[in-house]
Design an enzyme around this catalytic site. Sequence first.
Site, PDB file in Angstrom:
ATOM      1  N   ASP A 312       0.859  -1.187   0.000  1.00  0.00           N
ATOM      2  CA  ASP A 312       0.000   0.000   0.000  1.00  0.00           C
ATOM      3  C   ASP A 312       0.895   1.236   0.000  1.00  0.00           C
ATOM      4  O   ASP A 312       1.678   1.445   0.921  1.00  0.00           O
ATOM      5  CB  ASP A 312      -0.889  -0.010   1.246  1.00  0.00           C
ATOM      6  CG  ASP A 312      -2.053   0.964   1.167  1.00  0.00           C
ATOM      7  OD1 ASP A 312      -1.926   1.969   0.439  1.00  0.00           O
ATOM      8  OD2 ASP A 312      -3.070   0.740   1.852  1.00  0.00           O
ATOM      9  N   ARG A 314      -0.297   4.404  -0.274  1.00  0.00           N
ATOM     10  CA  ARG A 314      -1.079   5.603   0.030  1.00  0.00           C
ATOM     11  C   ARG A 314      -0.498   6.385   1.209  1.00  0.00           C
ATOM     12  O   ARG A 314       0.163   5.816   2.072  1.00  0.00           O
ATOM     13  CB  ARG A 314      -2.533   5.225   0.330  1.00  0.00           C
ATOM     14  CG  ARG A 314      -3.320   4.770  -0.878  1.00  0.00           C
ATOM     15  CD  ARG A 314      -4.705   4.305  -0.487  1.00  0.00           C
ATOM     16  NE  ARG A 314      -4.666   3.061   0.297  1.00  0.00           N
ATOM     17  CZ  ARG A 314      -5.750   2.432   0.730  1.00  0.00           C
ATOM     18  NH1 ARG A 314      -6.952   2.927   0.473  1.00  0.00           N
ATOM     19  NH2 ARG A 314      -5.641   1.317   1.422  1.00  0.00           N
TER      20      ARG A 314
END
Length: 380
Positions: A312, A314
């Site tokens: 991930d 983000r």
Amino acid sequence: MKQSPVPLAPIYSYTIDMSIFGLDIKQKLARARADLRMGAPVVVVGTSASLIYSAEVIDQARFDSFRDHFNDTRLIITARRAETLKVACYDGDFAQISITDDRDLLWVKSVADPSRDLSAGPLGPFQVLRDSAIGQESAALALLKSAELLPAAILSEINNPAEFASENGLSLLHSADIDTLVQTHPHFADMIAARLPTQNSDQGRLHVFRPPTADQEHYAMEIGRRDRAKPILVRLHSACFTGDVLGSLKCDCGPQLRSALSQMGSEGQGVLLYLNQEGRGIGLTNKMRAYALQDKGFDTVEANHRLGFEDDERDFRIGAALLREMGISQIRLMTNNPKKIEMMEKQGIKVVERVPLKVGEGAENRAYLATKAAKSGHLL
């Protein structure tokens, strides 16, 4: 006696402060990202100096010119991509592969892009460089990730970087500045807000937030009138073009978006943050690459790793920054992801309640959701 002419007064006069016409480091970073996406190189200065291209988008003419002018050209890939290729990482978080004379541009792009893994034929053996890092490798990969490009850089050391950049009209950055910006808390300005009635509430208001670099904008849909004395219902929703707009069945994003807005409408208040971090922060192009890999049998985490990314990518600090800009410090967070709670708390946003959001499971995404639970810790 003839008099000398009186000199005319200037129509205007001013003193120019040249510093106000230059770019600050955040703006230079935004320009460098755009240059890389266009296939142009950038100069990065660290312990030495390097000329850096994106392996994904460099064209044949630039590649040939690069090879003609430099003898030590190398391909830098992340440890995740190196693991896929069985390449040793002597430098920790990246590996260096020599681009020898017998290697062409197709080979470089095949090493960088896993969508070619099963069609390009054997890529090895690799000439892996050891103890030859020149100081800009990690910064180059971080810069490519921030541009939503595959994290694979063609790199060579150069002399006189300032002169080289000036003569060729190239962006010049310092690796320390890139590292600092990655760690710096994001800041956004609430540019404009206007009433936006929707099917969930006629008391909707959409805010548009823009960073100082005029880079990626993010949005906040505010529903109802907030009671500032009470925690507000909040959803941090990462953009998903395929799920939110096209109704993709491969994920649960569209149902989560609609369910969150519906619940906010029912309760009469809430804030949905719509963060432009497509594909867990890797961008739509790389997300489609990941989907292609999933069609070949890899799960979502394995696909990201083959691309060279982490599970991930983000930055949930963005959500905290938007909430602070709106004057929100206590929330009831709609999420199945404990990492979002952890990040909000670290950024000073008090999460008083986790509100589960379990919707959208079907035959097409059941394995995807199981992977999120098993490998990413989602509470499903």
